[in-house]
Design a protein around this motif. Structure first.
Motif: not given
Length: 517
Positions: A218-220, A53-59, A44-50, A280-281
């Protein structure tokens, strides 16, 4: 309300879970494993942070849950571990079931070694035995890692806890589904939740914890345009739910005929993802503390994912914090519980398959499988070359073998054998959450497309770049050789006759019109 009656024998002499709660806890125990703790936070950290969670939820919604439902439907309707269930669905599909079971067999023999490491570190935590050089201790004094090769030198510090793990596995499997596997999860999963929640609360009180959480969340937003981020999301969901390698097919086969399968699947999937978020937290709050103590930024720390996070970075954190020995003991105890419940689920499918194929009693099958797996596990992964072998086998079994299995399963079931509509009807007949044709589209189109992209990308990388700079012959034996072994054994085991089994009297329930189309 969950059923609470004792385990009973199904009409086809198949043991069942004592109730829906036992099944759900066992399925959560399978899904929540070591990867939830050491893989998700780093990915998660290496793939855009916050933003990840969007592609994660979609997946989760487009691949994870739909394929989990597919596993459930096959196991619950055809009442068998993967080879028997696929065979009852379509005789030609038996080989796919064996391929999935062989992947489970391969994964179990090295997964046990990681649990043994965690068990060792649980003991080490009380006196912080790893000292100041945690990396040197892990690969040197503890694992005694040698150059790439095939070593026969046994490392006693790994072999002893590994023996403990396999003895525990043998006992639990020998006790059966309800008295062994279910009981372990009914006790272990709530205990894991309480212990890990305590770790997170303690981590949040440490200096620098908020900096860690800011780095994690922090979202990227630009990362959402990167295909690799979406592939990482599908990969994470896929591997964390224990789907497409026979586990959930077997688990569902032990569910009672009248069981709410889809609702149970939703609970399992969201519980797994909730635990990953909690992990993660906790992990990044702790890493924030380490960065604070070392006066560096989070991105300057090394070892943010995988075994290095758990056995190098975390021991360094534990040594720095007040009361670190207690924190460390609870952390590694959590790893042991998470890993052990997953290992049991992996081996349940293997033992059930051996029992069904060769007409053995459950206890003989459980003891035989445990003994063979333990022998291979000791031979390969308690030696000085164990770490490199483990890492290589894991890479090929998970990132190539399981993805290939899922692609073939989806295509065969939906497009070749035309069983998608039948399995959807089965789930709708026994469940309160009904599936529409959207489920067939997700299982038959969306999930395979992303999985094919993942697989092609991984194969191109492995073929063109090799793996981790290891010699070609080594990757050939422990990497490509792992896949070849699974394929060859699948063909051999499919060709062997079934012992004392006549499926002519088997009738799937409920009866559906689509069955004979």
């Amino acid at each position: 309300m969950a059923e609470t009656t004792p385990a009973r024998v199904a009409p086809e002499n198949r043991e069942t879970w004592t109730g829906n709660t036992g099944f759900i806890l066992a399925a959560i125990g399978s899904a929540v494993g070591l990867g939830n703790i050491w893989r998700f936070p780093g990915v998660a950290y290496e793939s855009g942070g916050g933003a990840f969670l969007i592609p994660y939820l979609v997946a989760l919604l487009t691949a994870g849950i739909p394929i989990l439902f597919l596993d459930y439907a096959i196991g619950h309707r055809y009442r068998g571990a993967a080879p028997l269930a696929y065979r009852r669905m379509k005789k030609k599909a038996e080989a796919l079931g064996w391929f999935q079971i062989m992947l489970s067999f391969i994964i179990s023999v090295y997964y046990a070694a990681v649990i043994a490491w965690a068990l060792s570190y649980f003991v080490f935590a009380f006196d912080l035995r790893w000292g100041e050089d945690t990396a040197g201790f892990f690969v040197g004094e503890y694992l005694q890692v040698s150059d790439p090769g095939v070593s026969t030198t046994i490392v006693s510090s790994v072999a002893i806890p590994l023996a403990v793990v396999w003895i525990a596995v043998l006992v639990v499997l020998a006790l059966g589904v309800a008295k062994g596997v279910e009981k372990v999860n009914v006790i272990g999963i709530p205990l894991l939740g309480i212990a890990f929640a305590g770790l997170v609360i303690r981590a949040l009180t440490l200096p620098g914890a908020m900096d860690g959480l800011n780095a994690f969340f922090t979202p990227d937003w630009g990362a959402l345009l990167d295909l690799d981020v979406w592939i990482a999301a599908y990969s994470q969901i896929f591997f964390s739910l224990s789907i497409a390698f026979g586990i959930m097919v077997t688990y569902a086969s032990y569910q009672r005929r009248k069981a709410n399968m889809t609702s149970s699947g939703l609970v399992v999937a969201f519980a797994n993802s909730s635990f990953e978020l909690l992990a993660g937290i906790g992990v990044f709050a702790t890493l924030g503390f380490l960065a604070f103590r070392q006066s560096v930024q989070i991105d300057e720390l090394e070892g943010l994912t995988g075994p290095i996070l758990s056995f190098v970075t975390f021991p360094a954190v534990i040594s720095e914090m007040p009361g670190g020995n207690i924190f460390g003991a609870v952390f590694f105890a959590s790893l042991v519980i998470a890993g052990f419940t997953s290992l049991i689920s992996i081996l349940l499918g293997v033992a059930a398959t051996v029992q069904e194929k060769f007409g053995l009693s459950w206890r003989v099958s459980a003891i035989s499988v445990s003994a063979v797996c333990a022998l291979i596990s000791f031979s390969l992964f308690s030696t000085t070359s164990g770490l490199l072998a483990l890492d290589t086998v894991d890479q090929f079994a998970n990132n190539v073998g399981i993805v290939l299995s899922a692609i073939v399963m989806s295509v065969l079931v939906v497009w070749v054998f035309r069983r998608g509509q039948l399995l959807r009807s089965h789930l709708n007949a026994v469940s309160t959450f009904h599936l529409g044709n959207w489920w067939l589209a997700l299982v038959g189109i969306v999930a395979p497309v992303f999985l094919v992209i993942m697989l092609v990308q991984k194969l191109i990388t492995l073929v063109s770049e090799g793996y981790e700079g290891l010699p070609g012959w080594y990757v050939g034996i422990f990497g490509w050789g792992t896949l070849a072994f699974a394929l060859v054994m699948s063909a051999i085991l499919t060709a062997l006759p079934w012992k004392d089994r006549d499926d002519s009297a088997f009738r799937p329930w409920p009866e559906l019109e689509e069955e004979n189309r």
